[in-house]
Write a protein that holds these residues in place. Structure first.
Motif, PDB file in Angstrom:
ATOM      1  N   GLN A 116       0.869  -1.133   0.203  1.00  0.00           N
ATOM      2  CA  GLN A 116       0.112  -0.189  -0.332  1.00  0.00           C
ATOM      3  C   GLN A 116       1.176   1.429   0.316  1.00  0.00           C
ATOM      4  O   GLN A 116       1.376   1.342   0.526  1.00  0.00           O
ATOM      5  CB  GLN A 116      -0.841  -0.048   1.167  1.00  0.00           C
ATOM      6  N   ARG A 117       0.463   1.873  -0.714  1.00  0.00           N
ATOM      7  CA  ARG A 117       1.774   3.475  -1.203  1.00  0.00           C
ATOM      8  C   ARG A 117       1.135   4.356  -0.066  1.00  0.00           C
ATOM      9  O   ARG A 117      -0.166   4.678  -0.409  1.00  0.00           O
ATOM     10  CB  ARG A 117       1.569   4.044  -2.536  1.00  0.00           C
ATOM     11  N   THR A 118       2.169   4.826   0.562  1.00  0.00           N
ATOM     12  CA  THR A 118       1.627   5.749   1.476  1.00  0.00           C
ATOM     13  C   THR A 118       2.860   7.543   1.423  1.00  0.00           C
ATOM     14  O   THR A 118       3.416   7.043   0.516  1.00  0.00           O
ATOM     15  CB  THR A 118       1.618   5.811   3.241  1.00  0.00           C
ATOM     16  N   SER A 119       2.356   8.670   2.172  1.00  0.00           N
ATOM     17  CA  SER A 119       3.123   9.259   2.006  1.00  0.00           C
ATOM     18  C   SER A 119       4.997   9.276   2.714  1.00  0.00           C
ATOM     19  O   SER A 119       5.158  10.298   1.989  1.00  0.00           O
ATOM     20  CB  SER A 119       2.537  10.550   2.291  1.00  0.00           C
TER      21      SER A 119
END
Length: 295
Positions: A49-52
């Motif tokens: 999951q891509r996050t900041s």
């Protein structure tokens, strides 16, 4: 799916960053990102999951991650088996209880390293539960742990027999007086230690209530705290004997069913028994007479 892709998956998961994983793997970030996306396409679901702040494993990624370590360990084992010509050499990763390391292994380790200088031996200490998990997951070639283990994937061999003793400050002449102590503390290794579990059971059977356990990572710290009257512990007789003779602590005998414990060596059933590990076990095994006598 290739093992190289699983290695990239493991590095990204460990760092939580494509960029940092790329630096470790000596790759450019775009290649790492492309390989992860290709792997996700192969398995048909997102693995990160891509996050900041970077990336974190999805539930699917968490299920896939252990296979990277397992496959890597199998490949390592395959290389070692192919090179095994009967001469002990190469890496050997052994786990052990802290008490076993202090009491039983120094002479064996010294003899082994002298006899087989081409072996790169490493020793890891831990609790029985953590060491068993490391052997199951192939992070260790084998480990000395407290019996019983009875794991379907492991074979175990009795190596040593210990007599456990209840250890207190000298002021506690009678173990029955422990029940009168308010906020009695047990001084133990972290959760998963078999001696800790035994001590908790012994005190419970005597109806003795205890406060929150104090956890330490070394024998010296545990014995020092017991000597200072901070709490009590349970240790093999041979380990506590020096402090007992010096009068720093008092050791109390227990009924045989509570005192006796076997230390076993566990390894995976499906793992090739290399010349390196065979030689180590030959050196570490006590003589039959010493095993019976608990020496």
């Amino acid at each position: 799916m290739e093992y190289a892709d699983l290695r990239i998956l493991e590095a990204v998961a460990r760092h939580g960053s494509m960029n940092r994983a790329a630096a470790e793997l000596h790759m450019v970030q775009s290649n790492v990102t492309a390989r992860i996306r290709a792997l996700e396409e192969q398995v048909g679901t997102e693995l990160f999951q891509r996050t900041s702040r970077g990336v974190v494993l999805t539930a699917a990624g968490q299920r896939l991650l252990p296979y990277a370590a397992r496959i890597g360990a199998l490949l390592k084992e395959a290389r070692e088996v192919a090179r095994d010509d009967g001469t002990p050499r190469g890496p050997l990763h052994i786990g052990t209880l802290e008490t076993t390391a202090a009491l039983r292994l120094p002479a064996a380790l010294s003899a082994y390293t002298r006899a087989y200088p081409e072996v790169a031996l490493s020793l890891t200490t831990g609790t029985s539960s953590s060491l068993v998990e490391d052997v199951v997951e192939r992070r260790l070639d084998g480990a000395f742990v407290a019996a019983p283990v009875q794991h379907a994937d492991l074979t175990e061999e009795v190596m040593f027999r210990e007599e456990l003793m209840l250890v207190t400050a000298p002021a506690f002449r009678n173990p029955d007086d422990l029940g009168k102590q308010r906020d009695l503390k047990i001084i133990v290794f972290r959760r998963g230690c078999s001696y800790r579990q035994r001590l908790e059971n012994i005190l419970a059977q005597r109806g003795i209530q205890t406060a929150q356990p104090l956890e330490f990572g070394s024998l010296d710290a545990i014995i020092g705290c017991v000597a200072a009257g901070v709490g009590i512990t349970l240790l093999p007789k041979a380990v506590v004997l020096p402090a007992w003779r010096e009068g720093r602590v008092l050791a109390h005998e227990l009924p045989p069913e509570q005192a006796r414990v076997d230390t076993v060596f566990v390894r995976r059933k499906d793992m090739h028994l290399t010349s390196t590990l065979t030689a180590f076990l030959d050196v570490a095994r006590p003589s039959p007479l010493k095993l019976v006598a608990g020496e």
